[in-house]
Write an enzyme that holds these catalytic residues in place. Structure first.
Site, PDB file in Angstrom:
ATOM      1  CB  CYS A  22      69.128  35.398  78.242  1.00  0.00           C
ATOM      2  SG  CYS A  22      70.604  36.042  79.132  1.00  0.00           S
ATOM      3  NE  ARG A  26      64.217  38.368  76.122  1.00  0.00           N
ATOM      4  CZ  ARG A  26      64.065  38.472  76.872  1.00  0.00           C
ATOM      5  NH1 ARG A  26      62.169  39.484  76.475  1.00  0.00           N
ATOM      6  NH2 ARG A  26      63.601  38.264  78.185  1.00  0.00           N
ATOM      7  CD1 TRP A  60      74.048  41.522  77.928  1.00  0.00           C
ATOM      8  CD2 TRP A  60      73.688  41.256  79.771  1.00  0.00           C
ATOM      9  NE1 TRP A  60      74.550  42.654  78.546  1.00  0.00           N
ATOM     10  CE2 TRP A  60      73.881  42.716  79.933  1.00  0.00           C
ATOM     11  CE3 TRP A  60      73.365  40.785  80.981  1.00  0.00           C
ATOM     12  CZ2 TRP A  60      74.602  43.381  80.520  1.00  0.00           C
ATOM     13  CZ3 TRP A  60      73.427  41.418  82.243  1.00  0.00           C
ATOM     14  CH2 TRP A  60      73.479  43.087  82.032  1.00  0.00           C
ATOM     15  CG  ASN A 110      66.073  35.228  80.469  1.00  0.00           C
ATOM     16  OD1 ASN A 110      66.336  36.367  80.660  1.00  0.00           O
ATOM     17  ND2 ASN A 110      64.864  35.987  79.581  1.00  0.00           N
ATOM     18  N   GLY A 111      67.739  34.080  83.660  1.00  0.00           N
ATOM     19  CA  GLY A 111      67.420  34.838  84.513  1.00  0.00           C
ATOM     20  C   GLY A 111      69.580  34.834  85.676  1.00  0.00           C
ATOM     21  CD  GLU A 117      65.287  59.606  75.066  1.00  0.00           C
ATOM     22  OE1 GLU A 117      66.716  58.962  76.105  1.00  0.00           O
ATOM     23  OE2 GLU A 117      65.862  58.116  74.314  1.00  0.00           O
ATOM     24  CE  LYS A 132      68.482  56.467  72.277  1.00  0.00           C
ATOM     25  NZ  LYS A 132      66.755  56.297  73.727  1.00  0.00           N
ATOM     26  CD  GLU A 151      70.876  53.665  74.247  1.00  0.00           C
ATOM     27  OE1 GLU A 151      70.006  54.555  74.186  1.00  0.00           O
ATOM     28  OE2 GLU A 151      70.850  52.823  75.537  1.00  0.00           O
ATOM     29  CG  HIS A 188      74.672  77.169  90.193  1.00  0.00           C
ATOM     30  ND1 HIS A 188      74.795  77.958  91.403  1.00  0.00           N
ATOM     31  CD2 HIS A 188      73.323  77.296  89.599  1.00  0.00           C
ATOM     32  CE1 HIS A 188      73.461  78.958  91.096  1.00  0.00           C
ATOM     33  NE2 HIS A 188      72.882  78.153  90.086  1.00  0.00           N
ATOM     34  CE  LYS A 210      63.738  47.275  72.670  1.00  0.00           C
ATOM     35  NZ  LYS A 210      64.477  49.525  73.217  1.00  0.00           N
TER      36      LYS A 210
END
Ligand code: F6R
Length: 615
Positions: free
Chosen positions: A2, A27, A74, A100-101, A488, A492, A495, A511, A610
């Site tokens: 947020c 955000r 968000w 926000n929170g 990584e 990428k 996502e 294995h 993010k």
């Protein structure tokens, strides 16, 4: 998660707030809202979806006021609906609040407020608006803006959870109240105007002078003053900090997406990360932010690197570097797990918290746990003034500039740069020779040029991505220092393209994972010329024998390797410890172009945001 933004000054607030929201969209981006106070009236608009939808919702209406607040959400509590979008209002509509929170005890508060209040959303945040309204009504004896501030303080004393919040009230036309506990609040200062936001990026075009609230602080902001208090109403004086980012860095600068721009930023920001931080003559790094005496450095017997997501893959490379150069046992811990086991930490343990945003809740909680147990805790952080930067006892900014795509790219390479420099600094104090130190620094200085050369392959990588975009699964393989690179690259891809992808240490295939191999499961294997080249080559042979398609990432000039591959990506050679700095970039581009080919929302992938400020 947020983003909140506020403005109070002489200019029309709405355009400033909407522009600010665009900067904070990383955000959260499932809904947005705005409230403007003008001549005793509050105008509010909210909409589901992106900022453009909010602009449509405002439509032809005039939002003329010179103060207001705005939010991009968000969702945590309550679905993605207009009613759940912020701002939330008190029953009588006099007060508007952005949050926000997470308010953990919102159900209890709601129950206590009982039948006297009408709740219109399913969110935890809305109860705060009513709780403040409740206290505001009790404080009838108080005059002026202090009444609003004191009612926010009183309300917050009943809250359990986290908040970064902004409050306005129609009877207080020259006052925005901001408060923080666990979710960041930055206040930008300019002549006759103030900007308030979750981070400084929305205010870069207007000011570089910023005050950061700390946890448990509240600010009363008017057109001509900024007053800060504790939640117990004690007046406090805050320092003004200078932000050295500029507004152009936060623009796409002609690139179709922030992610592509940020990938191409890497040579430049890498130079920014290392500039002035090494001494070639002495073959060492000199990161002053470490804040440790040589004796304290000598006493370090263990290093723990705490991070999440992409930062944790950078940390894995850091582990190689610290162990190889400094001979210090090093562990990587993901922030979300660290504090839920019993981490062994003592006063000889050095902990690095690594985070682009500097706000990741899990990393932050882990560093607090490490501090509690007596470790030296240092930060490797990008966002200036962020919580992790403030709560560590030293550390280093990575100087990647604003990173606005949700998928992290340039911050990752700069994390590697700083970790390598730290490893060298400890290594030179212990066992690395002058010549080795100088050789490493020489190779490090070559990296930006080599990164730049890599970009010439972008059209070829784009063509390759189109060829492979229709596959539903991918496997990334590496060995040694390229295991984190494989992780990584795979991270990428999933996502931003939503393609299922796995990453393994190639030696682990036999294995279990070999069972997955088939023509529909392409394998991207990193086989650059290092000490494990021959071993990796055998693993690739095994993959080919099982008829999977193979994309090989090899060093330029490795003609032989081409025989093993259906397709090849080339990287310039470098020292083994530095390989991740180059090897990751074609994988970033590959993921990017696949996502574009699939028409994904590259900068704003679904379900992500993010700066993950919730646990
Ligand atoms: C991946 C990504 C996330 C972040 C993670 C940690 O591209 O962006 O996995 O790396 O959320 O974020 P920071 O570095 O801000 O702590």
């Amino acid at each position: 998660m947020c983003g909140i933004v506020g403005y109070i000054g002489e200019k029309q607030a709405a355009p400033i707030l909407l522009q600010g929201l665009r900067r904070l969209e990383y955000r959260g981006y499932d809904s947005a809202g705005i409230a403007i106070l003008d001549q005793g009236c509050i105008h509010r608009a909210r909409s589901v979806g992106r900022i453009d939808n909010l602009i449509d919702a405002i439509g032809g209406k005039q939002f003329p006021g010179t103060m207001g607040i705005a939010h991009t959400r968000w969702a945590t509590h309550g679905g993605v609906t207009e009613e759940n979008a912020h701002p939330h209002s008190s029953c009588d509509g006099s007060l508007m609040l952005m949050h926000n929170g997470i308010i953990e005890n919102y159900r209890d508060i709601k129950e206590k407020l009982g039948g006297e209040h009408v709740f219109r959303s399913e969110t935890d945040s809305e109860v705060l608006a009513h709780l403040i309204e409740h206290h505001y009504q009790l404080l009838t004896g108080k005059e002026g803006d202090a009444r609003l501030r004191l009612s926010v303080e009183a309300a917050l004393s009943h809250v359990r959870g986290t908040y970064g919040l902004l409050v306005i009230h129609k009877d207080h036309p020259n006052c925005i109240i901001a408060a923080r506990l666990g979710s960041p609040i930055a206040i930008g200062i300019n002549l006759g105007e103030y900007f308030i936001a979750s981070d400084p990026t929305p205010m870069l075009a207007h000011t570089k002078n910023v005050v950061f609230l700390d946890d448990g602080e509240i600010a009363a902001v008017t057109r001509s003053s900024l007053d800060t208090f504790t939640l117990k109403d004690e007046h406090i004086v805050k320092c003004v900090e200078q932000i050295d980012w500029n507004d152009e860095q936060a623009e796409k600068q002609g690139y179709p997406h922030f992610m592509l721009k940020e990938i191409f930023d890497q040579p430049t920001v890498f130079e920014d990360a290392i500039r002035g931080r090494y001494n070639l003559a002495e073959g060492t790094a000199n990161l002053g932010g470490l804040n440790m005496t040589p004796t304290e450095m000598q006493r370090v017997s263990r290093i723990v690197l705490i991070a999440c997501g992409t930062a944790s893959y950078a940390a894995m490379v850091g582990k190689y570097a610290f162990e190889r150069l400094a001979g210090i046992p090093t562990e990587v811990d993901v922030g979300s797990e660290f504090r839920y086991r019993d981490p062994i930490i003592d006063d000889r343990t050095l902990v690095f918290a690594i985070s682009q945003s500097g706000e990741t809740a899990d990393t932050l909680a882990a560093l607090r746990e490490a501090k509690r147990k007596g470790a030296f805790v240092r930060g490797i952080v990008n966002v200036i003034g962020s919580t992790i930067a403030r709560e560590t006892d030293g550390g280093t900014y990575m100087h990647a500039g604003p990173e606005l795509a949700v998928a992290s790219t340039k911050a990752y390479t700069n994390m590697l740069a700083i970790l390598l420099l730290y490893a060298l600094q400890f290594g030179r104090q212990r066992r690395v020779s002058l010549a080795t130190g100088q050789r490493l620094l020489g190779a490090l200085r070559e990296i930006p040029r080599k990164m730049q050369a890599l970009f010439e392959q972008a059209p070829a990588i784009e063509a390759l991505a189109k060829k492979y975009a229709s596959y539903e699964h991918f496997l990334y393989l590496g060995r040694g220092i390229n295991v984190p690179v494989a992780l990584e690259g795979s991270h990428k891809l999933k996502e931003i393209s939503y393609i299922h992808s796995e990453a393994y240490a190639a030696g682990e295939m036999k294995h279990g994972v070999n069972a997955l191999l088939c023509p529909e499961f392409p394998v991207l294997a990193i086989m650059t010329k290092n000490q494990l080249y021959d071993k990796m080559r055998s693993n690739v042979e095994e993959v080919r024998a099982r008829k999977s398609k193979v994309i090989l990432l090899v060093n330029e000039g490795d003609e032989q390797a081409k025989e093993l591959a259906d397709d090849v990506l080339m990287v310039p050679p470098t020292m083994e410890l530095l390989e991740p700095l180059l090897n990751t970039i074609p994988l970033q581009l590959f993921a990017y172009y696949i996502a574009v080919a699939l028409d994904r929302d590259v900068d704003r992938p679904r379900n992500l945001a993010k700066s993950v400020t919730v646990e």
